[in-house]
Write an enzyme that holds these catalytic residues in place. Sequence first.
Site, PDB file in Angstrom:
ATOM      1  N   ARG A   1       7.666   3.150   8.401  1.00 47.71           N
ATOM      2  CA  ARG A   1       7.525   2.234   9.545  1.00 47.71           C
ATOM      3  C   ARG A   1       8.875   1.615   9.917  1.00 47.71           C
ATOM      4  NH1 ARG A   1       3.173  -2.044   8.324  1.00 47.71           N
ATOM      5  NH2 ARG A   1       4.819  -3.501   8.818  1.00 47.71           N
TER       6      ARG A   1
ATOM      7  N   ARG B   1      -1.294  -5.874  -0.171  1.00 49.50           N
ATOM      8  CA  ARG B   1      -2.012  -5.307   0.966  1.00 49.50           C
ATOM      9  C   ARG B   1      -1.570  -3.859   1.149  1.00 49.50           C
ATOM     10  NH1 ARG B   1      -1.078 -10.491   4.768  1.00 49.50           N
ATOM     11  NH2 ARG B   1       0.995 -10.134   3.924  1.00 49.50           N
TER      12      ARG B   1
ATOM     13  N   ARG C   1      10.210  -2.605  24.158  1.00 53.41           N
ATOM     14  CA  ARG C   1      10.416  -1.698  23.024  1.00 53.41           C
ATOM     15  C   ARG C   1      11.363  -0.563  23.376  1.00 53.41           C
ATOM     16  NH1 ARG C   1       6.950  -2.695  18.823  1.00 53.41           N
ATOM     17  NH2 ARG C   1       5.031  -3.752  19.372  1.00 53.41           N
TER      18      ARG C   1
ATOM     19  N   LYS D   1      10.558 -12.288  12.502  1.00 48.57           N
ATOM     20  CA  LYS D   1      10.727 -12.426  13.946  1.00 48.57           C
ATOM     21  C   LYS D   1       9.539 -13.136  14.608  1.00 48.57           C
ATOM     22  CE  LYS D   1       9.770  -8.495  15.852  1.00 48.57           C
ATOM     23  NZ  LYS D   1       8.581  -8.483  16.713  1.00 48.57           N
TER      24      LYS D   1
ATOM     25  N   ARG E   1       5.550  -8.490  -1.712  1.00 51.78           N
ATOM     26  CA  ARG E   1       4.567  -9.467  -1.253  1.00 51.78           C
ATOM     27  C   ARG E   1       3.234  -9.256  -1.968  1.00 51.78           C
ATOM     28  NH1 ARG E   1       5.445 -10.022   4.989  1.00 51.78           N
ATOM     29  NH2 ARG E   1       4.333  -8.049   5.068  1.00 51.78           N
TER      30      ARG E   1
END
Length: 233
Positions: free
Chosen positions: A188, A177, A105, A30, A144
């Site tokens: 999350r 990470r 939000r 996004k 990732r």
Amino acid sequence: MKTSGIAADQRCPKPLDRAVIFLGPPGAGKGTQAKELARFFRVPHLSTGDMLRENIAQGTPLGIQAAPIMKRGELVPDSLVLKMVAHRIEQPDCMHGFVFDGFPRTVAQAQYLMILLRQNGYKPALVVHFVIDPALLLRRITGRRMCKVGGEIYNIYERPPQCDLRCDHDGGELIQRPDDREEVVGPRLLAYQRQTEPLVAYYRRLGRLHEVNAAKSVDQVKQEVLDIVRGSR
Ligand SMILES: [Zn+2]
């Protein structure tokens, strides 16, 4: 400045002239697409995080209020964020539209934004919602890996390095990470979904919601977003 203005006219004869809101889970691309769209139409890309940092750096009254709250690691209250947004979209560079990334939000914020836009003479906002299968998104994020040397990004599922966990360019070690670990990402994504569902429903009810398939490539999504924006004039 002059030449870039001409280039913009050649590339996109019609100005954006509205607010575009990007909704989507973290890791769905996004942010990248919001920046791309803002660059294409030469309008500001607005995120409340950037706004907060700017206000604090410039020592504005809002920044002075927000700084100690952020220092304590607490959430900046809605009233402050909304004041900041109101002030920001009154600036002359927002005259031809702007792109919101990560705001609103909540439904309350969205309702306030609608009033603000109306007061400032804008058309109703256009909402681009990034839709992606949660399992695929999880794989994208947890797969990732980043090169310790040059910062190149790989994905062990979708774009693996030629040699096991070594960078193709410089042989650097590829690391994950901490934020990309499943135990961090999973909760999350869930929290995001829980928080955003009412907002998505709200914009859908208003007929403002446009969905893009975020599983597609960056270029394909970019084209979809452009088509939505151009088709909604
Ligand atoms: Zn590297």
